[in-house]
Design a protein around this motif. Sequence first.
Motif, PDB file in Angstrom:
ATOM      1  N   UNK A  91     -40.296 -31.274  10.109  1.00 22.52           N
ATOM      2  CA  UNK A  91     -40.875 -30.548  11.126  1.00 22.52           C
ATOM      3  C   UNK A  91     -42.217 -31.006  10.933  1.00 22.52           C
ATOM      4  N   UNK A  92     -42.876 -30.891   9.646  1.00 24.48           N
ATOM      5  CA  UNK A  92     -44.225 -31.039   9.695  1.00 24.48           C
ATOM      6  C   UNK A  92     -44.677 -32.470   9.940  1.00 24.48           C
ATOM      7  N   UNK A  93     -43.826 -33.460   9.529  1.00 23.30           N
ATOM      8  CA  UNK A  93     -43.988 -34.734   9.959  1.00 23.30           C
ATOM      9  C   UNK A  93     -44.219 -34.904  11.644  1.00 23.30           C
ATOM     10  N   UNK A  94     -43.193 -34.326  12.123  1.00 26.72           N
ATOM     11  CA  UNK A  94     -43.057 -34.503  13.805  1.00 26.72           C
ATOM     12  C   UNK A  94     -44.148 -33.624  14.279  1.00 26.72           C
ATOM     13  N   UNK A  95     -44.763 -32.425  13.794  1.00 28.40           N
ATOM     14  CA  UNK A  95     -45.638 -31.607  14.202  1.00 28.40           C
ATOM     15  C   UNK A  95     -47.119 -32.670  14.113  1.00 28.40           C
ATOM     16  N   UNK A  96     -47.264 -33.312  13.123  1.00 29.39           N
ATOM     17  CA  UNK A  96     -48.606 -34.070  13.012  1.00 29.39           C
ATOM     18  C   UNK A  96     -48.450 -35.035  13.948  1.00 29.39           C
ATOM     19  N   UNK A  97     -47.224 -35.799  14.090  1.00 28.37           N
ATOM     20  CA  UNK A  97     -47.221 -36.787  15.090  1.00 28.37           C
ATOM     21  C   UNK A  97     -47.527 -36.392  16.627  1.00 28.37           C
ATOM     22  N   UNK A  98     -47.128 -35.067  16.723  1.00 33.21           N
ATOM     23  CA  UNK A  98     -47.154 -34.415  18.344  1.00 33.21           C
ATOM     24  C   UNK A  98     -48.848 -34.152  18.272  1.00 33.21           C
ATOM     25  N   UNK A  99     -49.386 -33.596  17.192  1.00 29.02           N
ATOM     26  CA  UNK A  99     -50.793 -33.421  17.386  1.00 29.02           C
ATOM     27  C   UNK A  99     -51.788 -34.753  17.708  1.00 29.02           C
ATOM     28  N   UNK A 100     -51.203 -35.643  16.776  1.00 32.99           N
ATOM     29  CA  UNK A 100     -52.040 -36.990  17.108  1.00 32.99           C
ATOM     30  C   UNK A 100     -51.815 -37.526  18.516  1.00 32.99           C
ATOM     31  N   UNK A 101     -50.652 -37.355  18.959  1.00 34.54           N
ATOM     32  CA  UNK A 101     -50.452 -37.762  20.351  1.00 34.54           C
ATOM     33  C   UNK A 101     -51.125 -37.222  21.405  1.00 34.54           C
ATOM     34  N   UNK A 102     -51.069 -35.663  21.172  1.00 35.72           N
ATOM     35  CA  UNK A 102     -52.013 -34.851  21.881  1.00 35.72           C
ATOM     36  C   UNK A 102     -53.416 -35.477  22.012  1.00 35.72           C
ATOM     37  N   UNK A 103     -54.047 -35.258  20.656  1.00 33.52           N
ATOM     38  CA  UNK A 103     -55.302 -35.760  20.763  1.00 33.52           C
ATOM     39  C   UNK A 103     -55.480 -37.259  21.270  1.00 33.52           C
ATOM     40  N   UNK A 104     -54.519 -38.072  21.151  1.00 35.20           N
ATOM     41  CA  UNK A 104     -54.962 -39.379  21.778  1.00 35.20           C
ATOM     42  C   UNK A 104     -54.745 -39.148  23.094  1.00 35.20           C
ATOM     43  N   UNK A 105     -53.989 -38.569  23.665  1.00 38.68           N
ATOM     44  CA  UNK A 105     -53.912 -38.104  25.352  1.00 38.68           C
ATOM     45  C   UNK A 105     -55.072 -37.566  25.931  1.00 38.68           C
ATOM     46  N   UNK A 106     -55.692 -36.526  25.011  1.00 40.54           N
ATOM     47  CA  UNK A 106     -56.801 -36.155  25.558  1.00 40.54           C
ATOM     48  C   UNK A 106     -58.132 -37.021  25.402  1.00 40.54           C
ATOM     49  N   UNK A 107     -57.981 -38.328  25.017  1.00 46.37           N
ATOM     50  CA  UNK A 107     -59.087 -39.050  24.892  1.00 46.37           C
ATOM     51  C   UNK A 107     -59.514 -39.569  23.572  1.00 46.37           C
ATOM     52  N   UNK A 108     -59.429 -38.781  22.435  1.00 46.41           N
ATOM     53  CA  UNK A 108     -59.648 -39.201  21.060  1.00 46.41           C
ATOM     54  C   UNK A 108     -58.628 -40.485  20.675  1.00 46.41           C
ATOM     55  N   UNK A 109     -59.192 -41.686  21.097  1.00 52.89           N
ATOM     56  CA  UNK A 109     -58.498 -42.821  20.816  1.00 52.89           C
ATOM     57  C   UNK A 109     -58.476 -43.232  19.371  1.00 52.89           C
ATOM     58  N   UNK A 110     -59.124 -42.671  18.759  1.00 51.74           N
ATOM     59  CA  UNK A 110     -59.053 -42.801  16.906  1.00 51.74           C
ATOM     60  C   UNK A 110     -58.151 -42.267  16.261  1.00 51.74           C
TER      61      UNK A 110
END
Length: 454
Positions: free
Chosen positions: A179-198
């Motif tokens: 769950x921790x790895x999945x949540x980190x992946x979800x947070x990264x995908x959310x940030x990427x979708x919000x415009x943080x391409x890095x």
Amino acid sequence: MNNLFVRFYVGVVAALALALLLVVLAAAGRHETTAAREAQSARLAEHYVELTQGNHWLMQEALLARPPAEWDAVLEQWRPHFRYPIALQPARELLAGELPPFVRERLAVGEPAAWSRLASPTSERLTLYLPLAGSDRVLVEELELGPPVDVLLDLLGVDLVVLLAILGLTILALTRPLARHVNRLADAASAFGAGRLDARVGASAPEPIGRLARTFNAMAERIQRAADEQQATLQAISHELRTPIVRLHFALEVAGGALAEVPAAREHLEEMARDVGEIEALVEELLTYARLQPGAPPLELVQLDLAELVHDVVRDLGPLAPRLALGIDGPASAPCSAHPRHLARAVSNLLRNAQRHARAQVRVRFAVAGSAATVTVDDDGPGIPEEHRARVFLPFERLDASRSRATGGYGLGLAIVHRVMQAHGGSARAEACDLGGARLVLAWSWPGEADRGD
């Protein structure tokens, strides 16, 4: 995490219970229907006969020592001391009933017999048959072996709780890292979708999460590289266009001076000058849009008065549409944190958009509450269909295909507004309004005094 753990835990417990039930049902089916199980029951019955041989000898001796007419009375004396039914039955009645072949064979020759079958998931029913020598009577005993369900729960309750607790801890230990790895992946995908391409995610995760993380990172790298190349190309083209535009302006001024006495030529030159002016404005829009790309250096926010900024924008742009009734609604003073030039650009883009589409009225409202601010621009124009409200903030996206001077614009005004709000950590959205047209809303916030003090 909790949802994953609960679903996994309930699923494992349900699977164990179902497996146990299937095993019991399969065992019961084999006991009643298969010849192999009957043979096994016969061997088990033989074991029970041998096990109760001494008890049967004592009971037979006690009965045979009395006349057969007194046997029923003897059994009445015995029954209070037995916790299971005992009875004397004629052998012919038993042989006439439904009995397994191995029981029938032993009773036919006057030998003790036993018949065991499943009574419940936790117990079995055992019937013991003792033919009394020299008579046609059989002593029948009905026993239930194994604890009842309530007794079994009392016996195994603590063990069951311990088993379920260990099972829960094991599942928690297995699902928590997942769950921790999945949540980190979800947070990264959310940030990427919000415009943080890095935004990236650590790939040190168990498979297949690790493979998913590496795939996400590779995809993000390609998208960021393509976006960077696109922005670099856009900025390069915009900068390169500035030089020929300046030369065109100079050439038109020179030509205008030389042809000042020719009215037809002067009109064409003025038309050309307006076209060059549009190109120059478009280049400036492109440069502004490129500078506000996601991942650009953060804006430096300063304290300013939102009321003063909005009034300045309205004062500058109001004369451009004198036919419209332009109203302002907001407090006399509205301190906030923002980038003055970019925020003024966003508000002016909203106001110019409303002026192009309004029929008779435009209304600008602003408010500050705590560490959050909003600016709302309403018009009484045709409005924006609900399904297109998100699209209007995309670059070069227009609901009408016109690029004429009558409507104006290049399809970048609201896209720039969107990027300005992104750079402020806020949002821009389109809604319906009570004037019948479109409502465009800017909303952003900034750290409060308590946050800055931490």
